[in-house]
Design an enzyme around this catalytic site. Structure first.
Site, PDB file in Angstrom:
ATOM      1  N   LYS A 115     -20.061  74.884  59.494  1.00 13.49           N
ATOM      2  CA  LYS A 115     -19.248  75.657  59.707  1.00 13.49           C
ATOM      3  C   LYS A 115     -18.512  74.961  60.330  1.00 13.49           C
ATOM      4  O   LYS A 115     -16.916  75.406  60.777  1.00 13.49           O
ATOM      5  CB  LYS A 115     -20.692  75.546  61.087  1.00 13.49           C
ATOM      6  CG  LYS A 115     -20.249  77.185  61.623  1.00 13.49           C
ATOM      7  CD  LYS A 115     -21.199  78.057  61.150  1.00 13.49           C
ATOM      8  CE  LYS A 115     -20.564  77.904  59.859  1.00 13.49           C
ATOM      9  NZ  LYS A 115     -21.802  79.061  58.538  1.00 13.49           N
ATOM     10  N   ASN A 142     -10.947  93.112  41.035  1.00 16.84           N
ATOM     11  CA  ASN A 142     -11.529  91.890  41.733  1.00 16.84           C
ATOM     12  C   ASN A 142     -12.452  91.269  40.619  1.00 16.84           C
ATOM     13  O   ASN A 142     -12.946  91.790  40.044  1.00 16.84           O
ATOM     14  CB  ASN A 142     -12.414  92.670  42.573  1.00 16.84           C
ATOM     15  CG  ASN A 142     -13.136  91.650  43.387  1.00 16.84           C
ATOM     16  OD1 ASN A 142     -12.775  90.466  43.323  1.00 16.84           O
ATOM     17  ND2 ASN A 142     -14.737  91.595  44.147  1.00 16.84           N
ATOM     18  N   GLY A 143     -12.298  89.889  40.378  1.00 15.84           N
ATOM     19  CA  GLY A 143     -13.233  89.113  39.578  1.00 15.84           C
ATOM     20  C   GLY A 143     -11.934  88.463  38.630  1.00 15.84           C
ATOM     21  O   GLY A 143     -11.095  87.979  39.482  1.00 15.84           O
ATOM     22  N   ARG A 167     -12.937  89.592  52.835  1.00 13.17           N
ATOM     23  CA  ARG A 167     -12.624  89.327  50.597  1.00 13.17           C
ATOM     24  C   ARG A 167     -11.755  88.441  50.862  1.00 13.17           C
ATOM     25  O   ARG A 167     -12.391  87.926  49.574  1.00 13.17           O
ATOM     26  CB  ARG A 167     -12.607  90.544  50.333  1.00 13.17           C
ATOM     27  CG  ARG A 167     -14.879  91.283  50.570  1.00 13.17           C
ATOM     28  CD  ARG A 167     -14.353  92.425  49.746  1.00 13.17           C
ATOM     29  NE  ARG A 167     -15.190  92.271  48.604  1.00 13.17           N
ATOM     30  CZ  ARG A 167     -16.108  92.543  47.978  1.00 13.17           C
ATOM     31  NH1 ARG A 167     -17.201  92.695  48.717  1.00 13.17           N
ATOM     32  NH2 ARG A 167     -16.600  91.894  46.982  1.00 13.17           N
ATOM     33  N   HIS A 187     -27.632  53.343  55.253  1.00 21.18           N
ATOM     34  CA  HIS A 187     -27.714  52.942  53.980  1.00 21.18           C
ATOM     35  C   HIS A 187     -26.177  53.646  54.327  1.00 21.18           C
ATOM     36  O   HIS A 187     -25.784  53.795  52.723  1.00 21.18           O
ATOM     37  CB  HIS A 187     -28.542  53.689  52.960  1.00 21.18           C
ATOM     38  CG  HIS A 187     -29.985  54.043  53.176  1.00 21.18           C
ATOM     39  ND1 HIS A 187     -30.680  52.714  53.000  1.00 21.18           N
ATOM     40  CD2 HIS A 187     -30.355  54.400  54.186  1.00 21.18           C
ATOM     41  CE1 HIS A 187     -31.986  52.677  53.618  1.00 21.18           C
ATOM     42  NE2 HIS A 187     -31.857  53.621  54.742  1.00 21.18           N
ATOM     43  N   GLU A 245     -15.230  74.364  58.173  1.00 22.25           N
ATOM     44  CA  GLU A 245     -14.553  75.559  57.497  1.00 22.25           C
ATOM     45  C   GLU A 245     -13.724  76.217  58.783  1.00 22.25           C
ATOM     46  O   GLU A 245     -12.773  77.014  58.188  1.00 22.25           O
ATOM     47  CB  GLU A 245     -15.557  76.589  56.768  1.00 22.25           C
ATOM     48  CG  GLU A 245     -16.763  77.184  58.121  1.00 22.25           C
ATOM     49  CD  GLU A 245     -17.989  78.391  57.120  1.00 22.25           C
ATOM     50  OE1 GLU A 245     -17.553  78.775  56.032  1.00 22.25           O
ATOM     51  OE2 GLU A 245     -18.763  77.984  57.780  1.00 22.25           O
ATOM     52  N   LYS A 304     -14.835  85.721  52.354  1.00 22.58           N
ATOM     53  CA  LYS A 304     -16.413  85.628  52.750  1.00 22.58           C
ATOM     54  C   LYS A 304     -17.765  86.172  51.588  1.00 22.58           C
ATOM     55  O   LYS A 304     -18.421  85.395  51.060  1.00 22.58           O
ATOM     56  CB  LYS A 304     -16.705  87.419  53.713  1.00 22.58           C
ATOM     57  CG  LYS A 304     -17.873  87.337  53.922  1.00 22.58           C
ATOM     58  CD  LYS A 304     -18.078  87.094  55.145  1.00 22.58           C
ATOM     59  CE  LYS A 304     -19.579  87.433  56.012  1.00 22.58           C
ATOM     60  NZ  LYS A 304     -20.245  85.873  56.731  1.00 22.58           N
ATOM     61  N   GLU A 354     -25.759  72.190  58.055  1.00 22.97           N
ATOM     62  CA  GLU A 354     -24.793  73.874  58.330  1.00 22.97           C
ATOM     63  C   GLU A 354     -23.836  73.119  59.556  1.00 22.97           C
ATOM     64  O   GLU A 354     -23.134  74.252  59.932  1.00 22.97           O
ATOM     65  CB  GLU A 354     -25.995  75.164  58.995  1.00 22.97           C
ATOM     66  CG  GLU A 354     -25.804  76.153  59.696  1.00 22.97           C
ATOM     67  CD  GLU A 354     -24.705  76.878  58.349  1.00 22.97           C
ATOM     68  OE1 GLU A 354     -24.369  76.419  57.405  1.00 22.97           O
ATOM     69  OE2 GLU A 354     -24.162  77.193  59.655  1.00 22.97           O
ATOM     70  N   TRP A 373      -7.708  87.273  46.769  1.00 21.33           N
ATOM     71  CA  TRP A 373      -8.234  85.755  47.153  1.00 21.33           C
ATOM     72  C   TRP A 373      -7.506  85.232  45.603  1.00 21.33           C
ATOM     73  O   TRP A 373      -7.772  85.438  44.911  1.00 21.33           O
ATOM     74  CB  TRP A 373      -9.191  85.923  47.713  1.00 21.33           C
ATOM     75  CG  TRP A 373     -10.254  84.503  48.079  1.00 21.33           C
ATOM     76  CD1 TRP A 373      -9.984  83.475  48.638  1.00 21.33           C
ATOM     77  CD2 TRP A 373     -10.182  83.398  46.792  1.00 21.33           C
ATOM     78  NE1 TRP A 373     -10.048  82.777  48.602  1.00 21.33           N
ATOM     79  CE2 TRP A 373     -11.005  81.573  47.978  1.00 21.33           C
ATOM     80  CE3 TRP A 373     -10.665  83.214  45.749  1.00 21.33           C
ATOM     81  CZ2 TRP A 373     -10.993  81.254  46.894  1.00 21.33           C
ATOM     82  CZ3 TRP A 373     -11.168  82.084  44.466  1.00 21.33           C
ATOM     83  CH2 TRP A 373     -11.398  81.200  45.652  1.00 21.33           C
ATOM     84  N   CYS A 388     -11.562  89.468  46.576  1.00 19.46           N
ATOM     85  CA  CYS A 388     -10.451  90.937  46.070  1.00 19.46           C
ATOM     86  C   CYS A 388     -11.232  91.553  47.542  1.00 19.46           C
ATOM     87  O   CYS A 388     -12.818  92.251  46.544  1.00 19.46           O
ATOM     88  CB  CYS A 388     -10.019  90.695  45.595  1.00 19.46           C
ATOM     89  SG  CYS A 388      -9.012  89.845  44.815  1.00 19.46           S
TER      90      CYS A 388
HETATM   91  C1  F6R Z   1     -20.169  79.751  55.685  1.00 21.98           C
HETATM   92  C2  F6R Z   1     -19.964  80.726  54.485  1.00 21.98           C
HETATM   93  C3  F6R Z   1     -20.429  79.989  52.731  1.00 21.98           C
HETATM   94  C4  F6R Z   1     -21.849  81.446  52.673  1.00 21.98           C
HETATM   95  C5  F6R Z   1     -22.248  81.667  50.867  1.00 21.98           C
HETATM   96  C6  F6R Z   1     -23.106  81.849  50.185  1.00 21.98           C
HETATM   97  O1  F6R Z   1     -20.023  79.819  56.877  1.00 21.98           O
HETATM   98  O2  F6R Z   1     -20.428  81.579  55.122  1.00 21.98           O
HETATM   99  O3  F6R Z   1     -20.868  79.639  52.429  1.00 21.98           O
HETATM  100  O4  F6R Z   1     -22.635  81.265  53.222  1.00 21.98           O
HETATM  101  O5  F6R Z   1     -20.711  81.447  50.415  1.00 21.98           O
HETATM  102  O6  F6R Z   1     -22.463  83.979  50.992  1.00 21.98           O
HETATM  103  P1  F6R Z   1     -23.991  84.735  50.258  1.00 21.98           P
HETATM  104  O7  F6R Z   1     -24.571  84.532  51.599  1.00 21.98           O
HETATM  105  O8  F6R Z   1     -23.021  85.998  50.479  1.00 21.98           O
HETATM  106  O9  F6R Z   1     -23.862  84.266  49.238  1.00 21.98           O
END
Ligand code: F6R
Length: 604
Positions: free
Chosen positions: A480, A98-99, A27, A499, A483, A599, A476, A74, A2
């Site tokens: 990527k 927000n929260g 956000r 395994h 998501e 984000k 990773e 969000w 948010c």
């Molecule tokens: C994936 C991604 C998330 C963030 C995670 C932590 O592409 O961006 O997995 O890495 O939410 O976020 P931060 O780094 O802001 O603590």
């Protein structure tokens, strides 16, 4: 999670609010809304989905007024419907939040008993109703807002706007970030400085527990104890808050392709001809063990750093997912350096883990992108990664810049412990300085990577394999891909294949193998052969020698420039990001704002 904004302006405020929300949309993007006070009257517009739906609505139903608040959501409590969209209004008060209000059920019961009814499933509505209740008892707006704040438990950033009060906004922060912007005869409030950047470069970040009473010409701050306090306004660098795609189709593409530049900038910030300059005592001397905590991509950066710290500096490292760490209540042995890695610096679980370590760990170090974030401010030392604003929800340049800082920390620890001599450090730093050039050379392979991604985009499931330093990177790569393209992807350490996961292999499940020609290559090639023998299709990402040795047996091979073994995770991150990006574009997903994500994860 948010984004919130508030403006006490001198012009019609709706376009300003929408523009600020555009900058905060990363956000959350389940719904958006604004409320204004016009000729004393409070009114609002809200729309489900992306911000453009709200903009379209405002074309047909404009919202006049020179003071207003806005929100991009969000969803936590209640589906993303118009009724649940913020601002929430109860009679003469509107609120953006927000929260999470953790005691909202109790508050709801109390309000229901007092005869109030509810129009939403949100926790936020209780804040608006409680304030309305306080106003109805004859309290002035400021008093009513504070009476409400006293009752709230949980994490929140809140902004209140009142009917009949064209020159008043009340903002409060507990657990979620909030900044006040100082303009010329105007005053602003927003979730971050990025939102306010076009309006002002003078920002006061609210401290934990702070609240602020704003008018166009003044702001009064109170701390968590309710005492009036002075809070300094800082000038922020406007270029750091620039939000544009610079001609790219998506922020994610821009952020992938700017990695050579941002890495070079980050290196300039930390390196001089004499060596590494962290700019602060990071607590590395005398460190006996390291605990690293983060979420998502930042967690994978920590997993990579574990290899570096252990191999180069010979320090034992534990790495944990923040949401697990905090509830496990782990013992923190004496002499532990606790490192927290976070792009946003606001991730709720990482922040809570940091607070758990306070007073237990010898020192708290954070590696963050947002230098003014809560995690940075609550650390003994915060090292910025210098990636610049990252807007694409999928983290790309922040990951490579996190790796860069963590690698420098490992080298510096190794130097302090006498594990690597001056020559060894200098050789490694020379290699690091050549990395931006290798990034460029890798990005030139974009067409070939895009071809492979097109083929991958048809798969339902994809496996990623890596060994040693390539294992966290495989994780990773899988994160990527899933998501942003919504293709199911999993990653395994190559040696784990037999395994269990090998049962998944058939010709419909492509296997991405990340394997530079290093000391572990032969073992990974054996695992690759096991996949090929079972009809699996291998996409090998390697260097020229690796490609020669793999001997044309792969489904596809992407050849990257040679890179020193230590630095391979940074370089190999680029094709992993590009594979995900192009697969998502091929599938037509919303690359920068993938479904269900946000984000900055400021709720648990
Ligand atoms: C994936 C991604 C998330 C963030 C995670 C932590 O592409 O961006 O997995 O890495 O939410 O976020 P931060 O780094 O802001 O603590």
């Amino acid at each position: 999670m948010c984004g919130i904004v508030g403006v006490l302006g001198t012009h019609e405020v709706a376009p300003t609010l929408v523009e600020a929300l555009r900058r905060l949309e990363y956000r959350g993007y389940d719904s958006a809304g604004i409320a204004t006070v016009n000729s004393g009257r409070l009114d609002r517009r809200r729309a489900v989905g992306k911000l453009h739906n709200l903009s379209d609505l405002l074309v047909h139903q404009p919202l006049p007024g020179k003071s207003g608040i806005g929100h991009t959501r969000w969803a936590t409590h209640g589906a993303p419907t118009e009724a649940n969209a913020h601002p929430h209004q109860a009679g003469p008060v509107a609120v953006v939040h927000n929260g999470i209000i953790e005691n909202y059920r109790l508050l709801r019961e109390e309000l229901a008993e007092a005869g109030y009814s509810f129009a939403t499933q949100t926790d936020t509505e209780t804040v608006a109703l409680l304030t309305q209740h306080h106003l109805s008892q004859g309290m002035a707006p400021e008093q009513a807002a504070y009476a409400t704040l006293e009752r709230l438990e949980g994490a929140f950033a809140l902004v209140f706007l009142f009917e009949g009060e064209d020159d008043l906004m009340i903002a409060a922060r507990k657990g979620s970030p909030l900044a006040v912007g100082h303009g010329e005869g105007e005053m602003y409030v927003g979730s971050d400085a990025i939102a306010l950047a076009p309006l002002t470069d003078r920002i006061t970040y609210l401290e934990e527990g702070d609240s602020a009473v704003l008018t166009r010409s003044s702001v009064r701050f109170r701390d968590a104890e309710g005492q009036q306090v002075a809070r300094e306004a800082k000038r922020i660098r406007m270029d750091a808050a620039r939000v544009d795609k610079s001609g790219y189709k998506h922020f994610m593409a821009k952020e992938i392709f700017e990695q050579p530049t941002v890495l070079a900038d980050a290196l300039r910030a930390y390196l001089s001809p004499e060596g590494i300059h962290l700019g602060a005592d990071a607590g590395l001397a005398g460190v006996q063990r390291i605990t690293m905590v983060a979420c998502g991509t930042a967690f994978y950066a920590c997993l990579t750093a574990k290899y570096w710290f252990e191999r180069l500096a010979r320090v034992p490292v534990e790495v944990d997912i923040a949401s697990e760490f905090r509830y496990r209540e782990p013992p923190i042995p004496e002499g532990t350096l606790a490192i927290f890695v976070s792009q946003s610096g606001e991730t709720a679980d990482t922040l809570a883990a940091l607070r758990y370590c306070k007073g237990r760990a010898a020192s708290i170090l954070s590696v963050v992108n947002v230098a003014e974030s809560s995690i940075a401010r609550e650390s003994d030392v915060a090292l910025p990664i210098h990636a610049g604003a990252e807007i694409g929800v999928a983290s790309t340049k922040a990951f490579t810049c996190q790796l860069n800082v963590l690698y420098l920390l490992a080298l510096e620890t190794a130097r302090l412990r006498g594990e690597i001599d001056a020559e060894g450090i200098s050789e490694r730093l020379d290699a690091l300085r050549s990395l931006p050039g290798l990034f460029n050379a890798t990005l030139e392979r974009d067409d070939r990577i895009a071809d492979a991604a097109l083929a991958l985009s048809e798969a339902r499931d994809v496996l990623f394999l890596g060994r040693g330093l390539m294992y966290p990177l495989a994780l990773e790569g899988a994160l990527k891909l899933k998501e942003i393209s919504y293709i199911h992807a999993e990653a395994y350490a190559s040696g784990e294949l037999k395994h269990g996961p090998i049962a998944l292999i058939d010709k419909t499940v492509p296997v991405v193998v990340m394997a530079p020609r290093d000391g572990l290559f032969d073992k990974t090639v054996s695992n690759m052969q096991e996949v090929i023998a079972r009809g699996g299709q291998v996409l090998l990402i390697t260097d020229a020698e690796g490609a020669r040795e793999a001997d044309g047996e792969t489904w596809r091979t992407i050849v990257l420039p040679d890179v020193p073994e230590d630095l391979a995770p940074m370089l190999y991150a680029l094709p992993a990001q590009l594979l995900a990006y192009h697969a998502a574009v091929a599938k037509g997903t919303d690359v920068d704002q993938p479904r269900n994500l946000a984000k900055s994860v400021t709720v648990e």
